[in-house]
Scaffold this motif. Structure first.
Motif, PDB file in Angstrom:
ATOM      1  N   PHE A  84      57.193 107.213 -23.653  1.00 38.17           N
ATOM      2  CA  PHE A  84      57.654 107.181 -22.262  1.00 38.17           C
ATOM      3  C   PHE A  84      57.213 108.443 -21.535  1.00 38.17           C
ATOM      4  O   PHE A  84      56.811 108.395 -20.367  1.00 38.17           O
ATOM      5  N   ALA A  85      57.244 109.576 -22.216  1.00 39.26           N
ATOM      6  CA  ALA A  85      56.813 110.843 -21.600  1.00 39.26           C
ATOM      7  C   ALA A  85      55.342 110.775 -21.188  1.00 39.26           C
ATOM      8  O   ALA A  85      54.966 111.262 -20.114  1.00 39.26           O
ATOM      9  N   ASP A  86      54.502 110.176 -22.030  1.00 35.43           N
ATOM     10  CA  ASP A  86      53.089 110.005 -21.678  1.00 35.43           C
ATOM     11  C   ASP A  86      52.940 109.154 -20.421  1.00 35.43           C
ATOM     12  O   ASP A  86      52.119 109.453 -19.547  1.00 35.43           O
ATOM     13  N   PHE A  87      53.719 108.092 -20.336  1.00 37.44           N
ATOM     14  CA  PHE A  87      53.688 107.212 -19.161  1.00 37.44           C
ATOM     15  C   PHE A  87      54.107 107.986 -17.916  1.00 37.44           C
ATOM     16  O   PHE A  87      53.449 107.926 -16.881  1.00 37.44           O
ATOM     17  N   GLN A  88      55.197 108.746 -18.011  1.00 38.44           N
ATOM     18  CA  GLN A  88      55.696 109.482 -16.853  1.00 38.44           C
ATOM     19  C   GLN A  88      54.752 110.596 -16.417  1.00 38.44           C
ATOM     20  O   GLN A  88      54.761 110.973 -15.250  1.00 38.44           O
ATOM     21  N   ALA A  89      53.937 111.098 -17.321  1.00 39.01           N
ATOM     22  CA  ALA A  89      52.958 112.119 -16.934  1.00 39.01           C
ATOM     23  C   ALA A  89      51.956 111.555 -15.935  1.00 39.01           C
ATOM     24  O   ALA A  89      51.446 112.278 -15.075  1.00 39.01           O
ATOM     25  N   VAL A  90      51.694 110.256 -16.013  1.00 47.06           N
ATOM     26  CA  VAL A  90      50.760 109.605 -15.089  1.00 47.06           C
ATOM     27  C   VAL A  90      51.510 108.901 -13.961  1.00 47.06           C
ATOM     28  O   VAL A  90      51.113 108.969 -12.801  1.00 47.06           O
ATOM     29  N   TYR A  91      52.592 108.228 -14.295  1.00 45.11           N
ATOM     30  CA  TYR A  91      53.394 107.488 -13.323  1.00 45.11           C
ATOM     31  C   TYR A  91      54.755 108.174 -13.208  1.00 45.11           C
ATOM     32  O   TYR A  91      55.752 107.706 -13.751  1.00 45.11           O
ATOM     33  N   SER A  92      54.785 109.284 -12.494  1.00 42.50           N
ATOM     34  CA  SER A  92      55.990 110.124 -12.442  1.00 42.50           C
ATOM     35  C   SER A  92      57.192 109.410 -11.831  1.00 42.50           C
ATOM     36  O   SER A  92      58.334 109.750 -12.140  1.00 42.50           O
ATOM     37  N   GLU A  93      56.964 108.435 -10.999  1.00 39.43           N
ATOM     38  CA  GLU A  93      58.070 107.695 -10.386  1.00 39.43           C
ATOM     39  C   GLU A  93      58.542 106.532 -11.259  1.00 39.43           C
ATOM     40  O   GLU A  93      59.547 105.903 -10.971  1.00 39.43           O
ATOM     41  N   GLY A  94      57.817 106.251 -12.325  1.00 39.87           N
ATOM     42  CA  GLY A  94      58.150 105.121 -13.180  1.00 39.87           C
ATOM     43  C   GLY A  94      59.355 105.412 -14.062  1.00 39.87           C
ATOM     44  O   GLY A  94      59.543 106.535 -14.532  1.00 39.87           O
ATOM     45  N   ASN A  95      60.148 104.382 -14.280  1.00 42.08           N
ATOM     46  CA  ASN A  95      61.299 104.533 -15.172  1.00 42.08           C
ATOM     47  C   ASN A  95      60.998 103.865 -16.522  1.00 42.08           C
ATOM     48  O   ASN A  95      59.903 103.350 -16.756  1.00 42.08           O
ATOM     49  N   PHE A  96      61.969 103.876 -17.406  1.00 43.21           N
ATOM     50  CA  PHE A  96      61.806 103.337 -18.756  1.00 43.21           C
ATOM     51  C   PHE A  96      61.371 101.875 -18.727  1.00 43.21           C
ATOM     52  O   PHE A  96      60.471 101.467 -19.462  1.00 43.21           O
ATOM     53  N   LEU A  97      61.989 101.076 -17.864  1.00 40.99           N
ATOM     54  CA  LEU A  97      61.631  99.655 -17.801  1.00 40.99           C
ATOM     55  C   LEU A  97      60.242  99.458 -17.219  1.00 40.99           C
ATOM     56  O   LEU A  97      59.519  98.551 -17.642  1.00 40.99           O
ATOM     57  N   ASP A  98      59.827 100.299 -16.265  1.00 41.07           N
ATOM     58  CA  ASP A  98      58.456 100.233 -15.753  1.00 41.07           C
ATOM     59  C   ASP A  98      57.459 100.461 -16.887  1.00 41.07           C
ATOM     60  O   ASP A  98      56.424  99.795 -16.966  1.00 41.07           O
ATOM     61  N   TRP A  99      57.771 101.413 -17.763  1.00 38.71           N
ATOM     62  CA  TRP A  99      56.914 101.692 -18.921  1.00 38.71           C
ATOM     63  C   TRP A  99      56.822 100.471 -19.829  1.00 38.71           C
ATOM     64  O   TRP A  99      55.729 100.086 -20.252  1.00 38.71           O
ATOM     65  N   LYS A 100      57.956  99.832 -20.106  1.00 44.82           N
ATOM     66  CA  LYS A 100      57.966  98.665 -20.981  1.00 44.82           C
ATOM     67  C   LYS A 100      57.176  97.508 -20.364  1.00 44.82           C
ATOM     68  O   LYS A 100      56.459  96.786 -21.061  1.00 44.82           O
ATOM     69  N   ILE A 101      57.295  97.329 -19.053  1.00 40.16           N
ATOM     70  CA  ILE A 101      56.533  96.284 -18.362  1.00 40.16           C
ATOM     71  C   ILE A 101      55.043  96.579 -18.463  1.00 40.16           C
ATOM     72  O   ILE A 101      54.230  95.702 -18.781  1.00 40.16           O
ATOM     73  N   TYR A 102      54.664  97.820 -18.196  1.00 40.51           N
ATOM     74  CA  TYR A 102      53.262  98.228 -18.271  1.00 40.51           C
ATOM     75  C   TYR A 102      52.703  97.984 -19.674  1.00 40.51           C
ATOM     76  O   TYR A 102      51.627  97.394 -19.836  1.00 40.51           O
ATOM     77  N   GLN A 103      53.429  98.442 -20.691  1.00 39.66           N
ATOM     78  CA  GLN A 103      52.970  98.290 -22.068  1.00 39.66           C
ATOM     79  C   GLN A 103      52.831  96.818 -22.456  1.00 39.66           C
ATOM     80  O   GLN A 103      51.904  96.429 -23.155  1.00 39.66           O
ATOM     81  N   SER A 104      53.782  95.999 -22.001  1.00 41.27           N
ATOM     82  CA  SER A 104      53.731  94.572 -22.300  1.00 41.27           C
ATOM     83  C   SER A 104      52.490  93.931 -21.674  1.00 41.27           C
ATOM     84  O   SER A 104      51.805  93.127 -22.313  1.00 41.27           O
ATOM     85  N   ALA A 105      52.195  94.300 -20.442  1.00 37.04           N
ATOM     86  CA  ALA A 105      51.007  93.767 -19.767  1.00 37.04           C
ATOM     87  C   ALA A 105      49.736  94.231 -20.481  1.00 37.04           C
ATOM     88  O   ALA A 105      48.809  93.441 -20.704  1.00 37.04           O
ATOM     89  N   ALA A 106      49.688  95.497 -20.863  1.00 33.46           N
ATOM     90  CA  ALA A 106      48.517  96.029 -21.559  1.00 33.46           C
ATOM     91  C   ALA A 106      48.298  95.294 -22.882  1.00 33.46           C
ATOM     92  O   ALA A 106      47.171  94.904 -23.209  1.00 33.46           O
ATOM     93  N   ALA A 107      49.361  95.080 -23.629  1.00 36.99           N
ATOM     94  CA  ALA A 107      49.254  94.386 -24.914  1.00 36.99           C
ATOM     95  C   ALA A 107      48.792  92.946 -24.721  1.00 36.99           C
ATOM     96  O   ALA A 107      47.973  92.436 -25.492  1.00 36.99           O
TER      97      ALA A 107
END
Length: 118
Positions: A84-107
């Motif tokens: 999640f920290a890696d995600f927030q380094a790029v998407y600073s406004e993103g929250n935990f669920l935004d990270w999970k959505i992003y990862q799910s789409a990437a996968a």
């Protein structure tokens, strides 16, 4: 939404029951979530709405990337954020669920050989 669909969405987003309770159903208990997943108890409308909204965000992200692929924009490589920290380094406004959505789409895009992950 039925119990099977609830479980499927939790797995699509790689969420544990504990994470679902914390981020999607604050105030609920783990045992309560498990009763929703087992079909013993009706899933509250707010939980259904939250998960369907996440599913829609995921679909929009996937569709946008597929449009880019179809229009030959970009290099068909997508970042994969292990933490999640890696995600927030790029998407600073993103929250935990935004990270999970992003990862799910990437996968999903990787699974269909539409994107490489980096």
């Amino acid at each position: 939404m039925n119990a099977y669909e609830l479980q499927a969405l939790r797995h699509i987003f790689a969420l544990s029951v504990t994470e679902c309770v914390r981020w999607i159903a604050p105030g609920a208990r783990t045992e309560e979530w498990l009763r929703w997943e087992s079909g013993e108890q009706a899933i509250p409308p707010a939980i259904v709405d939250a998960l369907l909204a996440m599913r829609q965000q995921r679909k929009k992200r996937i569709d946008a990337i597929i449009d880019k692929i179809n229009n030959r924009i970009g290099n068909n490589t997508m970042r994969y954020f292990v933490t999640f920290a890696d995600f927030q380094a790029v998407y600073s406004e993103g929250n935990f669920l935004d990270w999970k959505i992003y990862q799910s789409a990437a996968a999903e895009l990787y699974a269909h050989d539409l994107e490489r992950l980096c």
